[in-house]
Design an enzyme around this catalytic site. Sequence first.
Site, PDB file in Angstrom:
ATOM      1  N   HIS A 365       0.855  -1.169   0.124  1.00  0.00           N
ATOM      2  CA  HIS A 365       0.057   0.017  -0.072  1.00  0.00           C
ATOM      3  C   HIS A 365       0.791   1.345  -0.134  1.00  0.00           C
ATOM      4  CE1 HIS A 365      -3.937  -2.034   0.972  1.00  0.00           C
ATOM      5  NE2 HIS A 365      -3.124  -2.876   1.432  1.00  0.00           N
ATOM      6  N   LYS A 553      -7.383  14.083   4.837  1.00  0.00           N
ATOM      7  CA  LYS A 553      -6.731  13.010   4.789  1.00  0.00           C
ATOM      8  C   LYS A 553      -5.658  12.994   5.973  1.00  0.00           C
ATOM      9  CE  LYS A 553      -5.634  14.176   0.483  1.00  0.00           C
ATOM     10  NZ  LYS A 553      -5.906  12.827  -0.249  1.00  0.00           N
ATOM     11  N   ARG A 554      -4.826  12.109   5.942  1.00  0.00           N
ATOM     12  CA  ARG A 554      -3.732  12.035   6.969  1.00  0.00           C
ATOM     13  C   ARG A 554      -2.565  13.163   6.882  1.00  0.00           C
ATOM     14  NH1 ARG A 554      -3.085   8.308  11.414  1.00  0.00           N
ATOM     15  NH2 ARG A 554      -0.973   9.188  11.585  1.00  0.00           N
ATOM     16  N   LYS A 559       1.680  14.542   0.722  1.00  0.00           N
ATOM     17  CA  LYS A 559       0.274  14.816   0.556  1.00  0.00           C
ATOM     18  C   LYS A 559       0.045  16.341   0.200  1.00  0.00           C
ATOM     19  CE  LYS A 559      -1.681  10.885   3.034  1.00  0.00           C
ATOM     20  NZ  LYS A 559      -2.309  10.153   2.238  1.00  0.00           N
ATOM     21  N   THR A 663      -8.077   6.872  -1.335  1.00  0.00           N
ATOM     22  CA  THR A 663      -9.614   6.292  -1.609  1.00  0.00           C
ATOM     23  C   THR A 663     -10.657   7.665  -1.206  1.00  0.00           C
ATOM     24  OG1 THR A 663      -9.377   5.590   0.395  1.00  0.00           O
ATOM     25  CG2 THR A 663      -9.252   3.964  -1.235  1.00  0.00           C
ATOM     26  N   LYS A 667     -14.556   8.948  -2.648  1.00  0.00           N
ATOM     27  CA  LYS A 667     -15.446   9.117  -2.073  1.00  0.00           C
ATOM     28  C   LYS A 667     -16.220  10.657  -2.397  1.00  0.00           C
ATOM     29  CE  LYS A 667     -13.411   6.647   1.457  1.00  0.00           C
ATOM     30  NZ  LYS A 667     -12.410   6.633   2.596  1.00  0.00           N
TER      31      LYS A 667
HETATM   32  C1  26W Z   1       3.733   0.481  10.298  1.00  0.00           C
HETATM   33  C2  26W Z   1       3.607   2.031   9.875  1.00  0.00           C
HETATM   34  C3  26W Z   1       2.669   2.072   8.831  1.00  0.00           C
HETATM   35  C4  26W Z   1       1.325   2.170   9.086  1.00  0.00           C
HETATM   36  C5  26W Z   1       0.406   2.017   7.919  1.00  0.00           C
HETATM   37  C6  26W Z   1       3.135   1.956   7.572  1.00  0.00           C
HETATM   38  C7  26W Z   1       2.159   1.999   6.523  1.00  0.00           C
HETATM   39  C8  26W Z   1       1.087   2.013   6.634  1.00  0.00           C
HETATM   40  C9  26W Z   1      -0.004   2.104   5.591  1.00  0.00           C
HETATM   41  C10 26W Z   1       0.434   1.103   4.458  1.00  0.00           C
HETATM   42  C11 26W Z   1      -0.195   3.679   4.998  1.00  0.00           C
HETATM   43  C12 26W Z   1      -1.505   3.432   4.176  1.00  0.00           C
HETATM   44  O1  26W Z   1      -2.660   3.476   4.584  1.00  0.00           O
HETATM   45  N1  26W Z   1      -1.406   3.491   3.119  1.00  0.00           N
HETATM   46  C13 26W Z   1      -2.501   3.785   2.180  1.00  0.00           C
HETATM   47  O2  26W Z   1      -3.293   2.803   1.532  1.00  0.00           O
HETATM   48  C14 26W Z   1      -4.190   3.234   0.892  1.00  0.00           C
HETATM   49  C15 26W Z   1      -5.287   1.756   0.592  1.00  0.00           C
HETATM   50  O3  26W Z   1      -4.350   1.189  -0.357  1.00  0.00           O
HETATM   51  C16 26W Z   1      -4.088   3.924  -0.313  1.00  0.00           C
HETATM   52  O4  26W Z   1      -5.401   4.435  -0.993  1.00  0.00           O
HETATM   53  C17 26W Z   1      -3.070   5.163  -0.072  1.00  0.00           C
HETATM   54  O5  26W Z   1      -2.561   5.934  -0.970  1.00  0.00           O
HETATM   55  C18 26W Z   1      -2.006   4.732   0.852  1.00  0.00           C
HETATM   56  O6  26W Z   1      -1.023   5.868   1.303  1.00  0.00           O
END
Ligand code: 26W
Length: 825
Positions: A365, A553-554, A559, A663, A667
Amino acid sequence: MAAKTVKTAKLTAKQEALKNDIIGKINRHFGKVLDEATPHMVYAACAMTVRDRIMEKWAVSHKEVKEEGSKKLYYLSFEFLMGRLLCTNILNLMQTEDYEVVLKDLGYSLQEVAELENDAGLGNGGLGRLAACFIDSLTTLDLPAYGCTLRYEYGLFRQKIVDGYQTELPDTWLEHGNAWEVARPEEAVTVCFGGDVHTYWENGQMKIAYENERKVLAVPYDVPLVGYDSKVINKLRLWGAKSASEFDMQSFNRGDYTQVVEEKHLAEVISNVLYPEDNHIEGKQLRLQQQYFLVSSTLQWILKEFEMRNGANWDMLPEKVVIHINDTHPTIAIPEMMRILMDEKSLGWEEAWDIVTKVFAYTNHTVMSEALEKWPQDMFKRIIPRLYMILEEMNRRLMEKVEAFYPGDKGKHEWMAILANGQVSMANTCLATCFAVNGVSKLHTDILKADIFHDYYMMDKDRFHAITNGITFRRWIANCNPALTKLIDETIGEGWLKDADRLSELAKYANDAAFQKKFDDIKRANKKMVADYILEHNGIKVDPDSIFDIQCKRLHEYKRQMMNVLHILAEYNRLLADPAYAANYVPKTYIFGAKAAPGYKRAKLIIKLINSVGELINNDARIDNKIKVVFIENYGVSIAEKLVTAADISEQISTAGKEASGTGNMKFMLNGAVTIGTMDGANVEMYEQVGEDNIYIFGLRSEEVAARTRMAGSDEVKNIYATNAALRRALEQLVDGSIVPGNTNLFMDLYNTLVFGDYGTPDTYMVLRDFESYMQTHEQISEDYKDRKKFIAKQIMNTAMSGFFSSDRTIKEYNEKIWHLTPIK
Ligand code: 26W
């Protein structure tokens, strides 16, 4: 909200029964009559009646799944960002109207009651919300699937803005209990940590013995999930940690009372809190413990269920079970399955490996390098010694294969290894094992293939898939935008909530004056609702007739909320300096919502900046309320449900190549916002769907970004600084004391990183380089917005062409390419 005395209205027999049911729950569960019940009790009573209806279906569905013995998906994810469940569950049971009528009869409104539910905020952002959308679509499509995650006592922190700064408070989402879960203590399993591993031989087989290991009990809590207009019930299984020694009366008797209590605390801390870092890894020991806890308990459960049905025919496992690894966080499920098959079920390495490589699939992701999980080997060895041994053997065999494919290429070997440089690579463990690997949009998958996973891709191309994300239309339009849903129903007929491609039938109404008016009236009403929310929560009066431009968003540098703020400053400056511009200016309300990881200083400073710029602009009478800047506190699923309905413009402005999909973009599109965005993630496919006239694309393309990243590019940045006066002025305001009067230091870091860079590379995320293009595109939007008919047509086209982004489509693709599940009859 106060309970009123029961009215007598005309209810159908079914509604009458439901009403009695709710009153009965209040009586029996809380020992109160309706008039004495608090609103929370009314909520809980409603939820109980919904749960009963789901449970009735569950009993039947469960039996059918069991009898059919069909293949099941286990979706392993550290995050499930479910949000509130009352309304979606009622909608999916097709009983929204009944509940509305009955609650009204009882003196409440469904919406008010629903808002008493705490959000289940068990996730950070995109990845967690995606898991929640997926489970809704899986169930709606009658596919047998279980979501598996941790039962965090505290979900993502609650954000409180104090003096413009983010502060974090614990999210006590379980304080009133969780109406949806069913505890299953009888299915608890034990997870072992640490200790010493001994090997010995018995009857020609290697055996494993443990000493001094720490045992923690994993107790499952099941949340039954109902699909939209479907009979199947799936479930989300949440594992909570409990001390195993709590039940060890012997220790008490020996007088180890305090030690037992201490151990209890140490055990239960495992499922205490969701780590709030998004796209950034912090190698915390507790996080690794969480990972092993979830993975081990889930696998014990999966294999036990399988064995009950199929005996020890382990070679049948891939026909009956597919396990999806949602980003690398649950990766150690792989060595854990090897462990159980070998150590407990007595399979040999080859046999076990053959099974494991057919069972696991993995989704990536993010391409952000700081998010790629690696664990220090010594920590890993200490916490899960047996799995470390298994990884060593996996790595040895992997390196033989890699050597055969890339002979003598030491660099590649190191890059591809499971164990290298003192670290354990989770991504490489997945790549070495999984039968399917996918990215979450076309562009993202291309980048995986060409870049970070290239070496693995060359070894086996067929297992790489591009599957573009999606969102569940049940939550993201039917529930959050009932007026628009009704208008669509009336215009193209019902059925599109389950068959999203049908939305395209709306396209022919894009220029229909009567339809435009209805569509725009709904948007206007939603903007009014958000304006009221803002007045109540922020004390800022915003004009529902201004352009609502939203970025939520975050908070992350990639971003580029920063670019958005700089542009707002530039517009503000021009309003003050240029009367002709001011006379023509279309008023705007810029809305932000974002949580920053608590340790991400720069992201938190950007939040302060947004609030300070808001303070400055919102209170400057000279611009006559033409711009308002609003920061929505504590952004999350439930607030998003309001905001997406009220946007005219959706800001999707990440540095090209960095946002895997996005995503939120979908929305907003679904609810009729027009996107301003870069050619990044799923924006690329939104552009393909909606056509160039209905989306505003700007900025560098991902290849151009990559080229600049390689070249460092300080001359280009210097040149932009020298020639773009509007941008230079906005940048200088960061450090000349004009934002927080007199304070020249506060935003120095933001200025420095853009202009000089952290390690001599300025403008890592291309904020300066994309600025001009961004500014011009905004000007175009303002011009176009003035032609109301033309602009509303664009908005309608966005709703009409969003069918592709239904998570039902996404799930069908996963099923065809990867899972191969059969819908339950
Ligand atoms: C362990 C720390 C950590 C936590 C969460 C590393 C990475 C993440 C996620 C992979 C970050 C995340 O949420 N990525 C997002 O995933 C969405 C669903 O596929 C995408 O639409 C977003 O572009 C992507 O940033």
